[in-house]
Design a protein around this motif. Sequence first.
Motif, PDB file in Angstrom:
ATOM      1  N   ASP A   1     -12.432  -1.642  10.932  1.00 34.34           N
ATOM      2  CA  ASP A   1     -11.509  -1.578  11.781  1.00 34.34           C
ATOM      3  C   ASP A   1     -10.281  -1.328  11.497  1.00 34.34           C
ATOM      4  OD1 ASP A   1     -11.480  -3.011  12.985  1.00 34.34           O
ATOM      5  OD2 ASP A   1     -12.023  -2.845  15.016  1.00 34.34           O
ATOM      6  N   ALA A   2      -9.689  -2.480  10.736  1.00 39.83           N
ATOM      7  CA  ALA A   2      -8.298  -3.048  10.587  1.00 39.83           C
ATOM      8  C   ALA A   2      -7.922  -2.212   9.818  1.00 39.83           C
ATOM      9  CB  ALA A   2      -7.924  -4.315  10.508  1.00 39.83           C
ATOM     10  N   ALA A   3      -8.755  -2.166   8.330  1.00 40.07           N
ATOM     11  CA  ALA A   3      -7.905  -1.279   7.503  1.00 40.07           C
ATOM     12  C   ALA A   3      -8.176   0.239   7.366  1.00 40.07           C
ATOM     13  CB  ALA A   3      -9.515  -1.554   6.208  1.00 40.07           C
ATOM     14  N   ASN A   4      -9.449   0.712   8.322  1.00 40.74           N
ATOM     15  CA  ASN A   4      -9.062   2.059   8.538  1.00 40.74           C
ATOM     16  C   ASN A   4      -7.753   2.195   9.154  1.00 40.74           C
ATOM     17  OD1 ASN A   4     -11.678   3.736   8.574  1.00 40.74           O
ATOM     18  ND2 ASN A   4     -12.163   2.163   8.428  1.00 40.74           N
ATOM     19  N   ARG A   5      -6.718   1.719  10.330  1.00 40.44           N
ATOM     20  CA  ARG A   5      -5.936   1.595  11.176  1.00 40.44           C
ATOM     21  C   ARG A   5      -4.558   1.411  10.230  1.00 40.44           C
ATOM     22  NH1 ARG A   5      -4.888  -1.403  16.939  1.00 40.44           N
ATOM     23  NH2 ARG A   5      -6.293   0.708  16.514  1.00 40.44           N
ATOM     24  N   GLN A   6      -4.286   0.662   9.221  1.00 39.43           N
ATOM     25  CA  GLN A   6      -3.771   0.444   8.125  1.00 39.43           C
ATOM     26  C   GLN A   6      -4.139   1.599   7.215  1.00 39.43           C
ATOM     27  OE1 GLN A   6      -3.829  -1.738   4.706  1.00 39.43           O
ATOM     28  NE2 GLN A   6      -2.612  -2.891   4.724  1.00 39.43           N
TER      29      GLN A   6
ATOM     30  N   ARG B   1      -7.026  10.786  15.471  1.00 45.96           N
ATOM     31  CA  ARG B   1      -6.090  10.896  14.229  1.00 45.96           C
ATOM     32  C   ARG B   1      -5.871  11.453  12.833  1.00 45.96           C
ATOM     33  NH1 ARG B   1      -3.554   5.057  13.576  1.00 45.96           N
ATOM     34  NH2 ARG B   1      -1.578   5.926  12.353  1.00 45.96           N
ATOM     35  N   PHE B   2      -6.973  11.240  12.254  1.00 40.69           N
ATOM     36  CA  PHE B   2      -7.884  11.787  11.604  1.00 40.69           C
ATOM     37  C   PHE B   2      -7.793  13.928  11.487  1.00 40.69           C
ATOM     38  CE2 PHE B   2     -10.601   8.038  11.695  1.00 40.69           C
ATOM     39  CZ  PHE B   2     -10.863   7.965  10.097  1.00 40.69           C
ATOM     40  N   ARG B   3      -8.106  14.137  12.642  1.00 42.56           N
ATOM     41  CA  ARG B   3      -7.856  15.261  13.247  1.00 42.56           C
ATOM     42  C   ARG B   3      -6.220  16.108  12.616  1.00 42.56           C
ATOM     43  NH1 ARG B   3      -9.244  20.008  11.552  1.00 42.56           N
ATOM     44  NH2 ARG B   3      -8.937  21.948  13.093  1.00 42.56           N
TER      45      ARG B   3
ATOM     46  N   LEU C   1      -4.634   4.544   8.654  1.00 42.34           N
ATOM     47  CA  LEU C   1      -4.390   6.070   8.848  1.00 42.34           C
ATOM     48  C   LEU C   1      -2.320   5.838   8.982  1.00 42.34           C
ATOM     49  CD1 LEU C   1      -6.902   5.944  11.151  1.00 42.34           C
ATOM     50  CD2 LEU C   1      -6.098   7.833   9.680  1.00 42.34           C
ATOM     51  N   ASP C   2      -2.182   4.607   9.539  1.00 42.61           N
ATOM     52  CA  ASP C   2      -0.364   3.913   9.684  1.00 42.61           C
ATOM     53  C   ASP C   2      -0.218   4.544   8.288  1.00 42.61           C
ATOM     54  OD1 ASP C   2      -1.290   3.319  12.069  1.00 42.61           O
ATOM     55  OD2 ASP C   2      -0.899   1.329  11.619  1.00 42.61           O
ATOM     56  N   VAL C   3       0.022   4.764   7.109  1.00 42.65           N
ATOM     57  CA  VAL C   3       0.205   4.553   5.681  1.00 42.65           C
ATOM     58  C   VAL C   3       0.631   6.278   5.461  1.00 42.65           C
ATOM     59  CG1 VAL C   3       0.141   4.241   3.350  1.00 42.65           C
ATOM     60  CG2 VAL C   3       0.156   1.896   4.704  1.00 42.65           C
ATOM     61  N   TYR C   4      -0.657   6.455   6.035  1.00 42.77           N
ATOM     62  CA  TYR C   4      -0.771   8.344   5.576  1.00 42.77           C
ATOM     63  C   TYR C   4      -0.019   8.738   6.530  1.00 42.77           C
ATOM     64  CZ  TYR C   4      -4.998   8.626   3.016  1.00 42.77           C
ATOM     65  OH  TYR C   4      -5.966   8.543   1.974  1.00 42.77           O
ATOM     66  N   GLU C   5       0.156   8.482   7.970  1.00 43.41           N
ATOM     67  CA  GLU C   5       1.120   8.894   8.872  1.00 43.41           C
ATOM     68  C   GLU C   5       2.084   8.771   8.258  1.00 43.41           C
ATOM     69  OE1 GLU C   5       1.703   9.267  13.616  1.00 43.41           O
ATOM     70  OE2 GLU C   5       0.739   7.366  12.631  1.00 43.41           O
TER      71      GLU C   5
ATOM     72  N   LEU D   1       0.750  -0.761  -0.202  1.00 44.10           N
ATOM     73  CA  LEU D   1       0.515   0.164   0.049  1.00 44.10           C
ATOM     74  C   LEU D   1       1.109   0.786   0.399  1.00 44.10           C
ATOM     75  CD1 LEU D   1      -2.744   0.727  -0.012  1.00 44.10           C
ATOM     76  CD2 LEU D   1      -2.218   1.134   2.824  1.00 44.10           C
ATOM     77  N   TYR D   2       1.669   1.127   0.945  1.00 48.21           N
ATOM     78  CA  TYR D   2       2.749   2.664   1.093  1.00 48.21           C
ATOM     79  C   TYR D   2       3.176   2.370  -0.280  1.00 48.21           C
ATOM     80  CZ  TYR D   2       6.537   4.605   1.538  1.00 48.21           C
ATOM     81  OH  TYR D   2       7.959   6.100   1.643  1.00 48.21           O
ATOM     82  N   ASN D   3       3.622   1.599  -1.131  1.00 43.68           N
ATOM     83  CA  ASN D   3       4.595   1.520  -2.127  1.00 43.68           C
ATOM     84  C   ASN D   3       3.802   2.815  -3.246  1.00 43.68           C
ATOM     85  OD1 ASN D   3       7.034   0.699  -1.340  1.00 43.68           O
ATOM     86  ND2 ASN D   3       6.488  -1.444  -2.092  1.00 43.68           N
ATOM     87  N   VAL D   4       2.702   1.858  -3.562  1.00 42.58           N
ATOM     88  CA  VAL D   4       1.992   2.611  -4.623  1.00 42.58           C
ATOM     89  C   VAL D   4       1.335   4.645  -4.587  1.00 42.58           C
ATOM     90  CG1 VAL D   4      -0.671   2.655  -5.992  1.00 42.58           C
ATOM     91  CG2 VAL D   4       0.958   0.870  -5.453  1.00 42.58           C
ATOM     92  N   LEU D   5       0.701   4.134  -3.159  1.00 43.93           N
ATOM     93  CA  LEU D   5       0.687   5.580  -2.635  1.00 43.93           C
ATOM     94  C   LEU D   5       2.267   6.357  -2.540  1.00 43.93           C
ATOM     95  CD1 LEU D   5      -2.482   5.101  -0.179  1.00 43.93           C
ATOM     96  CD2 LEU D   5      -2.424   5.104  -2.459  1.00 43.93           C
ATOM     97  N   TYR D   6       2.911   6.201  -2.811  1.00 45.26           N
ATOM     98  CA  TYR D   6       3.879   7.337  -1.957  1.00 45.26           C
ATOM     99  C   TYR D   6       4.356   7.542  -3.592  1.00 45.26           C
ATOM    100  CZ  TYR D   6       8.954   8.618  -1.951  1.00 45.26           C
ATOM    101  OH  TYR D   6      10.331   9.624  -2.220  1.00 45.26           O
ATOM    102  N   GLU D   7       4.295   6.565  -4.493  1.00 42.56           N
ATOM    103  CA  GLU D   7       4.390   7.472  -6.192  1.00 42.56           C
ATOM    104  C   GLU D   7       3.312   8.420  -6.897  1.00 42.56           C
ATOM    105  OE1 GLU D   7       6.325   6.915  -7.959  1.00 42.56           O
ATOM    106  OE2 GLU D   7       7.774   5.238  -7.207  1.00 42.56           O
ATOM    107  N   ALA D   8       2.020   7.985  -5.815  1.00 44.78           N
ATOM    108  CA  ALA D   8       0.525   8.644  -5.720  1.00 44.78           C
ATOM    109  C   ALA D   8       1.033   9.842  -5.566  1.00 44.78           C
ATOM    110  CB  ALA D   8      -0.305   8.336  -5.432  1.00 44.78           C
TER     111      ALA D   8
END
Length: 542
Positions: A347-352, A386-388, A354-358, A326-333
């Motif tokens: 909740d697991a998908a949302n945490r992932q 974490r959203f805010r 948020l973690d990648v966004y952070e 996920l990180y590799n693709v979104l880094y290019e984006a």
Amino acid sequence: MRKPDAAFVNGKVYTADGDFSVVSAFCVSGDRFVAAGTDEEIRALCAPETKIVDLKGRCVLPGLIDSHLHVNNTGAMKMELNLVGKGREEIVAMVAEAYGRAKPGEWIVGRGWLNDEWSDASFPTKEELDAVAPDIPVYLKRACGHAAWVNSAAFAAAGVTCETPDPAGGEYLRAGDGSLLGTVTDQAQDPFNKAIPPYNKEQLQRIVLLAQEGFVSAGLTTVHDAGTAEEWIQAWEELYQKRELKIRIYASMRVVGRPNYEELMEGSLRYFQKGLRIGMYGNRLTARAYKISGDGSLGARSAWMLEDYGDRPGHRGNGKWTDEQLYNVLYEARRAGFQIWIHAIGDAANRQALDVYERLLSEIPDGDARLRIEHAQILSPHDIPRFRKLGVIPTHQTVFLRTDKKVAEARLGAERMKGAYAWRTLIDGGNVVPNGTDSPVESYNPFLSMYCAVSRKDEHGQPEGGWYPSEAMTREEALRSYTTWGAYAGFEEKLKGSIEPGKLADFVVIDRDFMTCPEDEIKDIRVLRTVIGGETVYEKAL
């Protein structure tokens, strides 16, 4: 100041500006608002040739923005089997009728079934379809799009057998004896998506015009398309050039279907190399976002959870990507400047997400990235702040409440419900919560969606008192979720979302006062006129 072409007076106009001002009149020049104020103030700005429109006391809202739907799938519902609200036996009868018309080489396709609404809520089987369509492939998507009901001919056409292993992120559901049941979820839909003949350009153009017809009649002036293919953009551009396509589309580019990681990266890089396209055709078409799915749906039990499903022990749904993928693709984006949308229900998908966004924001800092999580439906209370903190936008579909309330408690349990459908909690935490419908998953009617947001009830007024009513929105918040917050989610708050001087002249006239009508009437509001860029694109015959 240019003299207005048209002035609208004697109305009740909710401008949705910063003060939520209410005025009686406004005027338009070309495709922009010139001013809003009293009848006297607006008439004083008019020239002799200005057209004066008497609103006769009717309510006016800014043009409504659906921040998450599927343009292509919505229009295609009018060309395929529409299974919304149909029972199991009705669907089989519809397939039998379609089989009688089908030509060799064609597939029978449809969408909209919802097993949670059937008396027997179990997932459907291939044998039911085989009985009426033995030798033509049948592919019927669940309403959520994250599962499909298929027959034996479809399995054969897709090359799927009993020995085919489940892909990462999906399942071929199985009967008790281990044979293929006839329902497939998420990544397991990929072989079927690849086998079904795609729509050609002319069909894509017909589809978007059919979708537009419905959207404008509902008061939508902008739609955020949640997953757009390049060939769709090309088909739409011809219609914009001909001025046949009027609706404003904010596109999130996506590798459509259920790609594996290699296909995902290859297809995504093509979008990133093409770059951003903003404000084309008079601010009618923008492609500056990129979408990726992190999991499935709650109804299909493919939403990715941190703990087991309450009604399926040992199962936590289907995450689609590793953190690194996920990180590799979104880094290019992000390097290419794209806004990112991640579909995340569990909740697991949302945490992932948020973690990648952070991680991305620490490595590519951007104080105004406006990264989005689409649905943000089931959240660990730990993750809500974490959203805010990260500036991540949670995009919700409040109309989901009407169907999800039937299964959510059994699937999630009392503890996880504390972070589910948490609109009030997110708003009180300082977040904007753009709203949408995920059409054709649900009706694109924005007033049904806003009714659910305010009442926490379904269209039948159930449950009495509302479902977890403490998480309801106010009426002003519900309207902002379809106007200013939607505009912000698309970097377009200076262009649209409110009736203010200089903004695009998008507005709707409705048959009753959204802010003061009885709560149970909000869902019944009807649009009388829809205007995009100063042009009336829909008017109800009175």
